[in-house]
Design a protein around this motif. Sequence first.
Motif, PDB file in Angstrom:
ATOM      1  N   ASP A 327       1.515   1.062   9.317  1.00 18.48           N
ATOM      2  CA  ASP A 327       1.411   1.049   7.659  1.00 18.48           C
ATOM      3  C   ASP A 327       0.217   1.695   7.331  1.00 18.48           C
ATOM      4  O   ASP A 327      -0.196   1.507   5.993  1.00 18.48           O
ATOM      5  N   TYR A 328      -0.951   1.790   8.081  1.00 17.92           N
ATOM      6  CA  TYR A 328      -2.317   1.773   7.971  1.00 17.92           C
ATOM      7  C   TYR A 328      -2.486   3.311   6.931  1.00 17.92           C
ATOM      8  O   TYR A 328      -2.975   3.170   5.782  1.00 17.92           O
ATOM      9  N   GLU A 331      -0.323   2.984   3.360  1.00 19.42           N
ATOM     10  CA  GLU A 331      -0.931   2.041   2.509  1.00 19.42           C
ATOM     11  C   GLU A 331      -2.005   2.684   1.738  1.00 19.42           C
ATOM     12  O   GLU A 331      -2.541   2.716   0.400  1.00 19.42           O
ATOM     13  N   ARG A 332      -2.505   3.848   2.467  1.00 18.98           N
ATOM     14  CA  ARG A 332      -3.676   4.709   1.698  1.00 18.98           C
ATOM     15  C   ARG A 332      -3.330   6.122   1.148  1.00 18.98           C
ATOM     16  O   ARG A 332      -3.994   6.896   0.716  1.00 18.98           O
TER      17      ARG A 332
END
Length: 386
Positions: A327-328, A331-332
Amino acid sequence: MLTLCHRLGRLCLSSKGWFPQSQGYCSQQESVQDVIASIIKTAKANDPRLSNRTGKNPVPSKVRETKKQGAPKVIKGHEESEQTNSVQKCAALSSDIASEAEIETAEPVVMERKRTPVPSQTLLKKKVLQELEGQTDEEAETIAFIKSVRLSQPLAPDLEGYKEKFASFVEKMNLKRLPAVTRIISATQTDYQKYILQQWKLRMIEKLGTQGFEEYQKETFAKGHQLHSAIQQELSDKPAEVTPNIEGYWKSLQLVLPAIEHVHSLEDEISHSLLHYRGIFDCLAIYRGCPCVIDWKASAKPKPTLRDTYDYPLQLVAYAGALNQSDYLLERGIPHVNNAALVVAYENGDPAHIHFLDAAKCQYYWKKWLEKLHLYWVAKSKGDVA
């Protein structure tokens, strides 16, 4: 042609070369084809059995048997016996020569190659795993799941079950921490790579001594750490602290750093949610207009091609794959990472080499990385690696 002349009879030498001579069937003006035709014609005239037969093989089976068994003895003179033998030999020879009409009207011959049935790739891989590694079907299929994971695509629905099986497989090992990318690459080096590294160490120890080599390794590690810190400060819009021992590397990067745009992350840790490994990537930013994982390397020797960088590209794609399956990025607000860049800075200040890995190259190295990862987990399950 010389062999053919021997079979037809004795040889005679003239100013123009060698000519067959056998009881009046040859002259200097006649060609070999004329000689053969003359012999066959004479054979048919002397033996009615030959003249009555037509087709591809005009020589009776008895004549062929005579040829195999040897010429029969005759009561007549030696010359007549020799002529008869010559006629029989030439008649047998003519049976193996196809006429022009037969060649023109012949049907093409199709050679059928027998194909041995080959087992499917899945069964073949499973058999190899069972025989060479002593694994059960379930263990082999669970570890083979590794090679089914894509770089940037979601997991196929039919592989969801293997996802859970592989997670259970890793949990049973009671690992204190997931293996790092660099650890996996080091543990799966080929014998040749190990040999090259060992030879390099021996040369350095011979040159610097054991204590000198240890100090050299510590200094190299310190330079790399200081260089990464200076790059991180520069890309974070902070004053970069450039110590004298990294001035050459810093000069080497002066044309590269301005091309790095929209830096999203620096020196951050990531883990792969499906394949269960971890790593720390140097930089996630926009380069050449697309999101890229960027890795910095320091070198004393030039590395102008990707081949010169050894396993470094595997590190990059391993980080990219982990980012895409977590999900890195979500999320950005960053799309999938399908590109990477390996920057090699030089101690003498020469301009750094930037090795850009587009989507095709990333896919290529991703497959190579999965092969190493597969080898690692197999060895880990057998207790061959720490």
